[in-house]
Scaffold this motif. Structure first.
Motif, PDB file in Angstrom:
ATOM      1  N   ALA A  32       0.845  -1.189   0.000  1.00  0.00           N
ATOM      2  CA  ALA A  32       0.000   0.000   0.000  1.00  0.00           C
ATOM      3  C   ALA A  32       0.881   1.238   0.000  1.00  0.00           C
ATOM      4  O   ALA A  32       1.865   1.311   0.751  1.00  0.00           O
ATOM      5  CB  ALA A  32      -0.919   0.011   1.214  1.00  0.00           C
ATOM      6  N   THR A  33       0.547   2.205  -0.856  1.00  0.00           N
ATOM      7  CA  THR A  33       1.309   3.448  -0.942  1.00  0.00           C
ATOM      8  C   THR A  33       0.361   4.613  -1.120  1.00  0.00           C
ATOM      9  O   THR A  33      -0.803   4.433  -1.500  1.00  0.00           O
ATOM     10  CB  THR A  33       2.327   3.391  -2.097  1.00  0.00           C
ATOM     11  N   ARG A  34       0.861   5.814  -0.865  1.00  0.00           N
ATOM     12  CA  ARG A  34       0.049   7.014  -1.034  1.00  0.00           C
ATOM     13  C   ARG A  34       0.105   7.452  -2.495  1.00  0.00           C
ATOM     14  O   ARG A  34       1.183   7.537  -3.087  1.00  0.00           O
ATOM     15  CB  ARG A  34       0.556   8.134  -0.129  1.00  0.00           C
ATOM     16  N   THR A  74      -4.868   6.166  -0.378  1.00  0.00           N
ATOM     17  CA  THR A  74      -4.000   5.001  -0.222  1.00  0.00           C
ATOM     18  C   THR A  74      -4.416   3.934  -1.228  1.00  0.00           C
ATOM     19  O   THR A  74      -5.585   3.576  -1.320  1.00  0.00           O
ATOM     20  CB  THR A  74      -4.089   4.436   1.204  1.00  0.00           C
ATOM     21  N   GLN A  75      -3.449   3.457  -1.990  1.00  0.00           N
ATOM     22  CA  GLN A  75      -3.707   2.473  -3.045  1.00  0.00           C
ATOM     23  C   GLN A  75      -3.015   1.167  -2.686  1.00  0.00           C
ATOM     24  O   GLN A  75      -1.806   1.130  -2.436  1.00  0.00           O
ATOM     25  CB  GLN A  75      -3.173   2.983  -4.381  1.00  0.00           C
ATOM     26  N   GLU A  76      -3.783   0.073  -2.659  1.00  0.00           N
ATOM     27  CA  GLU A  76      -3.183  -1.245  -2.450  1.00  0.00           C
ATOM     28  C   GLU A  76      -2.907  -1.884  -3.803  1.00  0.00           C
ATOM     29  O   GLU A  76      -3.673  -1.710  -4.761  1.00  0.00           O
ATOM     30  CB  GLU A  76      -4.103  -2.142  -1.627  1.00  0.00           C
ATOM     31  N   ARG A 135      -1.708  -7.570  -4.592  1.00  0.00           N
ATOM     32  CA  ARG A 135      -2.384  -8.400  -3.590  1.00  0.00           C
ATOM     33  C   ARG A 135      -2.278  -9.892  -3.934  1.00  0.00           C
ATOM     34  O   ARG A 135      -2.434 -10.298  -5.084  1.00  0.00           O
ATOM     35  CB  ARG A 135      -3.848  -7.982  -3.510  1.00  0.00           C
ATOM     36  N   ARG A 167       3.875   0.288   2.665  1.00  0.00           N
ATOM     37  CA  ARG A 167       3.535  -0.622   3.748  1.00  0.00           C
ATOM     38  C   ARG A 167       3.138  -1.971   3.173  1.00  0.00           C
ATOM     39  O   ARG A 167       2.503  -2.043   2.111  1.00  0.00           O
ATOM     40  CB  ARG A 167       2.352  -0.076   4.569  1.00  0.00           C
ATOM     41  N   ARG A 227       0.572  -4.726   3.760  1.00  0.00           N
ATOM     42  CA  ARG A 227      -0.710  -4.855   4.448  1.00  0.00           C
ATOM     43  C   ARG A 227      -1.082  -6.333   4.534  1.00  0.00           C
ATOM     44  O   ARG A 227      -1.122  -7.034   3.526  1.00  0.00           O
ATOM     45  CB  ARG A 227      -1.798  -4.083   3.704  1.00  0.00           C
ATOM     46  N   GLU A 270      -4.063  -8.787   5.567  1.00  0.00           N
ATOM     47  CA  GLU A 270      -5.508  -8.807   5.801  1.00  0.00           C
ATOM     48  C   GLU A 270      -5.903 -10.157   6.377  1.00  0.00           C
ATOM     49  O   GLU A 270      -5.619 -11.206   5.795  1.00  0.00           O
ATOM     50  CB  GLU A 270      -6.257  -8.562   4.497  1.00  0.00           C
ATOM     51  N   SER A 327      -6.737  -5.546   9.251  1.00  0.00           N
ATOM     52  CA  SER A 327      -5.425  -5.570   8.622  1.00  0.00           C
ATOM     53  C   SER A 327      -4.339  -5.115   9.585  1.00  0.00           C
ATOM     54  O   SER A 327      -4.591  -4.447  10.587  1.00  0.00           O
ATOM     55  CB  SER A 327      -5.420  -4.694   7.365  1.00  0.00           C
ATOM     56  N   LEU A 337      -0.397  -3.311   9.251  1.00  0.00           N
ATOM     57  CA  LEU A 337       0.459  -2.591   8.317  1.00  0.00           C
ATOM     58  C   LEU A 337       1.889  -2.567   8.833  1.00  0.00           C
ATOM     59  O   LEU A 337       2.139  -2.211   9.988  1.00  0.00           O
ATOM     60  CB  LEU A 337      -0.042  -1.158   8.104  1.00  0.00           C
TER      61      LEU A 337
END
Length: 256
Positions: A55-57, A70-72, A75, A118, A120, A122, A132, A134
């Motif tokens: 995950a990043t901004r 925030t974009q994951e 996955r 990060r 993440r 889940e 979750s 982080l």
């Protein structure tokens, strides 16, 4: 070991989770290894899956304004369904593949300001809201990326900022819905033709495409604006190029 208890989503006495990374440092196209450690709560639960993702901004443009979100991405499931009994300890080992287009968070041994990354974890439990964990990770440049960025610094360019923007680049195949811009102020020798230089990497297992976005100064005779240059660099042969000389020649030829 300090476990993080998932009280808000599953009520007091719910299961606890802790992700332990073997090494939080990685590179695009590499991997992160570790264990997800679970501890059963006061009552049995049915875990439907444990999943991992980065995950990043990301900056999102919206009309004349914009916002950060925030974009994951990347996955992947670490395990499928299983029962977790009260007080039971359950370890899930994992090897998480880091996508090739993952943004960098480090440059020349220093953290890039504002950049966040990060891992993440889940934990999904039947009948409860997913929860979750982080954990910060550091993404270092690939050797080819490092050589090109080091060459810009050697030419006298000065790093100013890095950011991740949502969107797709024209004419470039992307697997992720965003891209990273690493911005530099010009070296003195380019100050009359460059206001700012942004470097964008779009990388795959064989090569990286490098987009150079140049903000040019304007005056009463010229409109200024942005110019774009593109390079394709093979990972296997990147160390055979004199990058300071190559970039200097390329920039001067492109801007003349």
């Amino acid at each position: 070991m300090v476990f993080k208890r998932l009280r808000q989503a599953m009520g007091a006495g719910g299961p606890a989770v802790e992700t332990v990374l073997g090494d939080p440092n990685c590179r695009p196209g590499g991997h992160l290894e570790g264990r997800v450690q679970l501890l059963g709560g006061e009552h049995p639960v049915e875990v439907t899956h444990v999943a991992l993702g980065l995950a990043t901004r990301v900056e999102v443009e919206s009309g004349d304004a914009g916002y950060d979100t925030t974009q994951e991405f990347g996955r992947a499931h670490a395990t499928g369904a299983f029962r977790l009994d009260p007080g039971q300890r359950y370890d899930v080992p994992f090897r998480f593949e880091v996508p090739w287009e993952t943004p960098l968070t480090e440059l020349s041994g220093q953290h890039l300001p504002v950049m966040t990354m990060r891992l993440r974890t889940e934990l999904a439990v039947a009948g409860a809201v997913d929860q979750s964990d982080l954990d910060p990770v550091s993404v270092h440049p690939l050797p080819a990326q490092e050589r090109l960025l080091a060459a810009l610094l050697r030419l006298g360019f000065r790093f100013t900022r890095a950011g991740v923007e949502r969107g797709h680049l024209y004419g470039v195949h992307q697997t992720l819905p965003f891209y990273q811009e690493i911005e530099f102020l010009p070296a003195p020798r380019y100050a009359d033709v460059i206001n700012q230089l942004a470097v964008i990497f779009v990388t795959d297992p064989q090569q990286m495409r490098v987009l150079l976005e140049v903000d040019r100064p304007g005056n009463r005779f010229t409109a200024g604006g942005e110019a774009f240059g593109r390079l394709t660099v093979d990972h296997a042969t990147a160390d055979q190029t004199d990058w300071p000389t190559h970039l200097d020649t390329y920039l001067r030829r492109s801007l003349s």
